[in-house]
Write a protein that holds these residues in place. Sequence first.
Motif, short mmCIF file in Angstrom:
data_model
loop_
_atom_site.label_atom_id
_atom_site.label_comp_id
_atom_site.label_asym_id
_atom_site.label_seq_id
_atom_site.Cartn_x
_atom_site.Cartn_y
_atom_site.Cartn_z
N LYS A 99 0.77 -1.24 0.00
CA LYS A 99 0.00 0.00 0.00
C LYS A 99 0.80 1.29 0.00
N ALA A 100 2.10 1.23 0.35
CA ALA A 100 2.90 2.45 0.16
C ALA A 100 3.22 2.60 -1.32
N GLU A 116 3.33 -2.28 9.70
CA GLU A 116 2.40 -1.76 8.70
C GLU A 116 3.09 -0.82 7.73
N ALA A 117 4.08 -0.11 8.23
CA ALA A 117 4.72 0.91 7.39
C ALA A 117 6.12 0.49 6.95
N GLU A 156 7.01 1.71 3.45
CA GLU A 156 7.06 3.17 3.39
C GLU A 156 8.39 3.66 3.98
N ARG A 176 -3.02 7.27 7.92
CA ARG A 176 -3.72 6.46 8.92
C ARG A 176 -3.82 7.21 10.24
N ARG A 206 -5.70 1.34 -6.82
CA ARG A 206 -6.12 -0.02 -6.50
C ARG A 206 -6.54 -0.72 -7.77
#
Lengths: 312, 438
Positions: free
Chosen positions: A140-141, A300-301, A304, B70, B81
């Motif tokens: 997702k990064a 999670e990161a 990133e 976040r 996406r």
Amino acid sequence: MSSYHLDHLQYLETEAIHVLREVAAEFERPAILFSGGKDSICILRLAEKAFRPSEIPMPFLNVETGHEFPELIQFRDRRAKQLGARLIVRTVDEAFAKGLAAPTPGQISRNQLQIPVLLGAIEEFRFDCCIGGARRDEEKARAKERFFSFRDAFGQWDPKNQRPEIWNLYNARLNQGENMRVFPLSNWTEMDVWEYIQREKLEVPTIYFSHTRECFRRGGQWLPVPTVHTDIIKPDPYAGARPKPNEAVKSLVVRVRTIADMISTGMIESLAESVDDIIAEVAAARVTERGTRADDKASEAAMEDRKKAGYF
Amino acid sequence: MPHSQHPIELLRFNTCGSVDDGKSTLIGRLLYDSKSIMEDQMEALERSADITGGGQINLANLTDGLRAEREQGITIDVAYRYFATPRRKFIVADTPGHVQYTRNMVTGASTANLSIVLVDARQGVIEQSRRHTYIASLLRIPHLVIAVNKMDLVDWSEDRFREIREEFESFLPLLDIKDVKFIPMSALNGDNVVEPSSRTPWYAGPTLLGHLESVHIASDWNLHGFRLPVQWVNRPNNPRDPKLHDFRGVSGQIAGGVVKAGQKIVILPSGHRSTVKEIWTYDGPLQEAFCPQSVTLVLEHDIDISRGDMLIGSENLPGMNADLRARVCWMGQRPLQCGKKYLLKHTTQTVQAVVTCLGNRISMDNFAADPAATELAMNDIGEIRFRAAKPLIFDGYANNRMTGAFILIEQGSHHTLAAGMLLPPTELVKAEYEDFTI
Ligand SMILES: Nc1nc2c(ncn2[C@@H]2O[C@H](COP(=O)(O)OP(=O)(O)OP(=O)(O)O)[C@@H](O)[C@H]2O)c(=O)[nH]1
């Protein structure tokens, strides 16, 4: 549907070729990051499509952690030779020797250490642009990254302040010391990559297909047992990445879905023996390909943070 | 994700709307209900739910990929996406709602076939809804969906839905959008997103996904008037291979129309003419090629051609001028003012340009143009006149999104400052050049 119509792979292809030609035209010293993995294999075919009948007008660059799968290295070297390209390899070990990087105590993975090696190679060859095979669907990064991803003089990515990227008018302008990473496969998914490999009949390293391999369980994954260490003078590069007595070794029928090096790549149990089988498997998959990468699981990161520091 | 051997079309769309209208939740819902979320992503979602969501899974966390996003619960930059159904593949750009990040919204929308503007049913049309609808129209995105979201919070009221629809319809005629669809939904609960809702018996239209799968997009590319901006000159210069020694090709992505082997073409700005000898591709020669294919043309004559030149056919001629007018969406920190110089990238060439005149700043309240405006601040949309150091070969953006678009770049910092859309040429290239003879 009219005959003037592109299917999704043809669309992704023309987009990527356009990106590659922009790089060739706008940068003085670009390089293609070529690891031998499936994404960079597609990049090379796209480069052939963009530049033939001329030579591909940029060298290939690979940063080795020293923990590579031998099959991958052999494949990489052979493919570069077939294409008549210049392949530049820089390694973490050399960087240790030159003092560009230092081993992190207690850390066996050298994934982080690829960053100074890559930045060192960029400086050494004065590359102003590195083409990578990263895709936005991987993580997702990455999903946030531009095709033309600007890096400051320290190689850093500033995700909160990216240049707007409008239409296909890529802003390739740099000042001295700054650098661009370009990702022609930004819009490709794992499925697109395999469908392209199928359509183009591209050869891929054998470790993508199912084979029998000694593995052990760690961190919820099947990790490969590294090759035996025979050198009596040099220390075992895989010390720490070998199964401990309580980690039972099992012979399994496995393949890789995404390749880092031997320490960071989880094997998946699979019977896929051909590209067609892999496509069927990806279609039915219930976990993402990066779900098998130990380096991404850290937090999670994780990605990133690495990218901000100059990772691909 | 089903796999199919048939040609599958690709639809690119973006979601926009104000902060908290539910964009990220909607995309999460589309991915979730179309079974495009994988188990490890689900686990990661559940992990973060325990920390930030009090146990509730937050579908927005699927797309808000940056730590800062976040933490603040907002979208800063576009997240892309990918998902597929048996009918189509989709590229989704989740674009930020904050005015501050309009530049990123434009980034995500510029390549879209379709734009979804979300509206919170409780709030109705607000400035951001107008701004995003306006930008979608400015960028000539062919299809628009107004997603009236959070219908669960207004008791699924048909009256409320109509009210919002009528408000939009009062200003849509001022814009250039051909195809608009209104869909009442709840992204949070999934009503009318993938599955039709039983709570909107008064709504007979398609679900959002149903619409995305069926909207007609084949004609979204320009197929009238051949344009090939020269991207790269292909000269192998290979002394070992006599055949390659003399090869000279012109490589680029076709930005309009169709080209055929044997066809006459004109090279601009020189005005030289030639004939297409071969449409060369890695996979063998083609009889014809069309927009947006990437090709290499071999011409009959050895003419001096370089990057930034444009090859055109003899029909539907473009304009060629150094004095131009355009609409711009300004993204710079410092305002756009008259007399300032910038770098301008149009198709494959970058030239210097000076802004000679500025006005018609658009108000987001009523879309009225203010002719007295003297500068454009960040996120403003207005009209400029500029002079380029070299003539551009161009079409009006309304006719051709590829040859009618440009960006402005700040000299020195090299920041991208503006998205520009050229107004149609006032006169066309004259096709009276002499035939080229060797
Ligand atoms: N009741 C209800 N709540 C919703 C619905 N859709 C979204 N929400 C909630 O609205 C809040 C904002 O949703 P997001 O998806 O984060 O909003 P966003 O538009 O992406 O906001 P930005 O990322 O800041 O631009 C969240 O708390 C969602 O759970 C809906 O249909 N009904």
